[in-house]
Design a protein around this motif. Structure first.
Motif, PDB file in Angstrom:
ATOM      1  N   HIS A 191       0.848  -1.188   0.000  1.00 48.89           N
ATOM      2  CA  HIS A 191       0.000   0.000   0.000  1.00 48.89           C
ATOM      3  C   HIS A 191       0.886   1.240   0.000  1.00 48.89           C
ATOM      4  CE1 HIS A 191      -3.641   2.308   0.641  1.00 48.89           C
ATOM      5  NE2 HIS A 191      -3.001   2.979   1.587  1.00 48.89           N
ATOM      6  N   SER A 192       0.605   2.153  -0.914  1.00 47.10           N
ATOM      7  CA  SER A 192       1.321   3.436  -0.997  1.00 47.10           C
ATOM      8  C   SER A 192       2.832   3.269  -1.045  1.00 47.10           C
ATOM      9  CB  SER A 192       0.938   4.345   0.172  1.00 47.10           C
ATOM     10  OG  SER A 192      -0.441   4.627   0.149  1.00 47.10           O
ATOM     11  N   GLY A 193       3.293   2.276  -1.773  1.00 50.03           N
ATOM     12  CA  GLY A 193       4.722   2.068  -1.938  1.00 50.03           C
ATOM     13  C   GLY A 193       5.401   1.355  -0.782  1.00 50.03           C
ATOM     14  N   VAL A 194       4.632   0.912   0.199  1.00 50.54           N
ATOM     15  CA  VAL A 194       5.191   0.189   1.341  1.00 50.54           C
ATOM     16  C   VAL A 194       4.753  -1.269   1.252  1.00 50.54           C
ATOM     17  CG1 VAL A 194       5.217  -0.021   3.849  1.00 50.54           C
ATOM     18  CG2 VAL A 194       5.148   2.247   2.796  1.00 50.54           C
ATOM     19  N   ASP A 195       5.706  -2.186   1.368  1.00 49.92           N
ATOM     20  CA  ASP A 195       5.414  -3.614   1.345  1.00 49.92           C
ATOM     21  C   ASP A 195       5.660  -4.203   2.725  1.00 49.92           C
ATOM     22  OD1 ASP A 195       4.897  -3.521  -1.384  1.00 49.92           O
ATOM     23  OD2 ASP A 195       6.944  -4.069  -1.929  1.00 49.92           O
ATOM     24  N   VAL A 196       4.687  -4.981   3.210  1.00 48.40           N
ATOM     25  CA  VAL A 196       4.814  -5.662   4.489  1.00 48.40           C
ATOM     26  C   VAL A 196       4.724  -7.158   4.225  1.00 48.40           C
ATOM     27  CG1 VAL A 196       3.824  -6.019   6.775  1.00 48.40           C
ATOM     28  CG2 VAL A 196       3.738  -3.742   5.726  1.00 48.40           C
ATOM     29  N   ILE A 197       5.782  -7.883   4.539  1.00 44.07           N
ATOM     30  CA  ILE A 197       5.782  -9.340   4.345  1.00 44.07           C
ATOM     31  C   ILE A 197       5.015  -9.981   5.493  1.00 44.07           C
ATOM     32  CG2 ILE A 197       7.223 -11.411   4.247  1.00 44.07           C
ATOM     33  CD1 ILE A 197       9.421  -9.595   3.015  1.00 44.07           C
ATOM     34  N   VAL A 198       4.067 -10.831   5.132  1.00 39.75           N
ATOM     35  CA  VAL A 198       3.258 -11.554   6.120  1.00 39.75           C
ATOM     36  C   VAL A 198       3.724 -13.006   6.068  1.00 39.75           C
ATOM     37  CG1 VAL A 198       0.931 -12.169   6.831  1.00 39.75           C
ATOM     38  CG2 VAL A 198       1.350  -9.950   5.738  1.00 39.75           C
ATOM     39  N   ASN A 199       4.425 -13.435   7.117  1.00 43.34           N
ATOM     40  CA  ASN A 199       5.101 -14.716   7.111  1.00 43.34           C
ATOM     41  C   ASN A 199       4.892 -15.447   8.440  1.00 43.34           C
ATOM     42  OD1 ASN A 199       6.785 -16.777   6.261  1.00 43.34           O
ATOM     43  ND2 ASN A 199       8.649 -15.704   6.869  1.00 43.34           N
ATOM     44  N   PRO A 200       3.720 -16.072   8.633  1.00 44.99           N
ATOM     45  CA  PRO A 200       3.490 -16.797   9.880  1.00 44.99           C
ATOM     46  C   PRO A 200       4.397 -18.018   9.987  1.00 44.99           C
ATOM     47  CG  PRO A 200       1.699 -17.177   8.342  1.00 44.99           C
ATOM     48  CD  PRO A 200       2.598 -16.162   7.713  1.00 44.99           C
ATOM     49  N   GLU A 201       4.729 -18.382  11.220  1.00 50.05           N
ATOM     50  CA  GLU A 201       5.650 -19.494  11.437  1.00 50.05           C
ATOM     51  C   GLU A 201       4.976 -20.861  11.446  1.00 50.05           C
ATOM     52  OE1 GLU A 201       7.510 -15.856  12.680  1.00 50.05           O
ATOM     53  OE2 GLU A 201       5.634 -16.708  13.396  1.00 50.05           O
ATOM     54  N   LEU A 202       3.714 -20.924  11.837  1.00 47.44           N
ATOM     55  CA  LEU A 202       3.067 -22.223  12.006  1.00 47.44           C
ATOM     56  C   LEU A 202       1.765 -22.340  11.230  1.00 47.44           C
ATOM     57  CD1 LEU A 202       3.367 -22.651  15.883  1.00 47.44           C
ATOM     58  CD2 LEU A 202       4.738 -23.794  14.147  1.00 47.44           C
ATOM     59  N   GLY A 203       1.580 -23.505  10.656  1.00 43.02           N
ATOM     60  CA  GLY A 203       0.295 -23.901  10.104  1.00 43.02           C
ATOM     61  C   GLY A 203      -0.077 -25.179  10.827  1.00 43.02           C
ATOM     62  N   LEU A 204      -1.062 -25.101  11.718  1.00 43.10           N
ATOM     63  CA  LEU A 204      -1.420 -26.260  12.528  1.00 43.10           C
ATOM     64  C   LEU A 204      -2.876 -26.652  12.301  1.00 43.10           C
ATOM     65  CD1 LEU A 204       0.209 -25.336  15.963  1.00 43.10           C
ATOM     66  CD2 LEU A 204       1.167 -26.742  14.139  1.00 43.10           C
TER      67      LEU A 204
END
Length: 100
Positions: free
Chosen positions: A38-51
Motif C-alpha cells: 500500500h502506498s509504496g510500502v510492502d509488508v511481508i506476512v510470514n506466519p511461522e506455524l500452520g497447525l
C-alpha cells in the motif's frame, strides 16, 4: 546458537509452547505467506506455524520478543494475516497471534 540475547529466552519459549500444545491433537501444514502492499510500502506476512488443532486449521504468527506486545500489534497482526492470507487458506481456517 551464538546470539546470547536469543539463547536467554529459549527455555521460557519452549515451556510456553509446550503449555500451548497441551493435550491437543495437532497436525502440521506449511503456512501460507504473502505481501501486503500500500502506498509504496510492502509488508511481508510470514506466519511461522500452520497447525491443524483438533481438526481446525490455524495459521499462527509467533511473537517471541522479550518486549511486551502492544495492543495495536495484537489487533493489527491477525487482521493483516486475514487480508493477505485468506485467499491461500482452507475455508474456515483461523488466523492467530501467539504471544509465546
Amino acid at each position: 546458537m551464538t546470539d546470547k540475547k536469543k539463547i536467554a529466552n529459549y527455555h521460557e519459549l519452549i515451556e510456553a509452547y509446550r503449555k500451548f500444545w497441551g493435550r491437543k491433537k495437532i497436525g502440521w501444514f506449511t503456512p501460507p505467506r504473502g505481501t501486503y502492499s500500500h502506498s509504496g510500502v510492502d509488508v511481508i506476512v510470514n506466519p511461522e506455524l500452520g497447525l491443524i488443532i483438533d481438526g481446525i486449521s490455524v495459521v499462527i504468527k509467533l511473537y517471541m520478543k522479550g518486549d511486551e506486545i502492544s495492543k495495536a500489534q495484537i489487533e493489527l497482526i491477525p487482521v493483516l494475516m486475514e487480508v493477505v492470507l485468506r485467499p491461500q487458506t482452507r475455508d474456515g481456517a483461523l488466523m492467530a497471534l501467539l504471544d509465546v
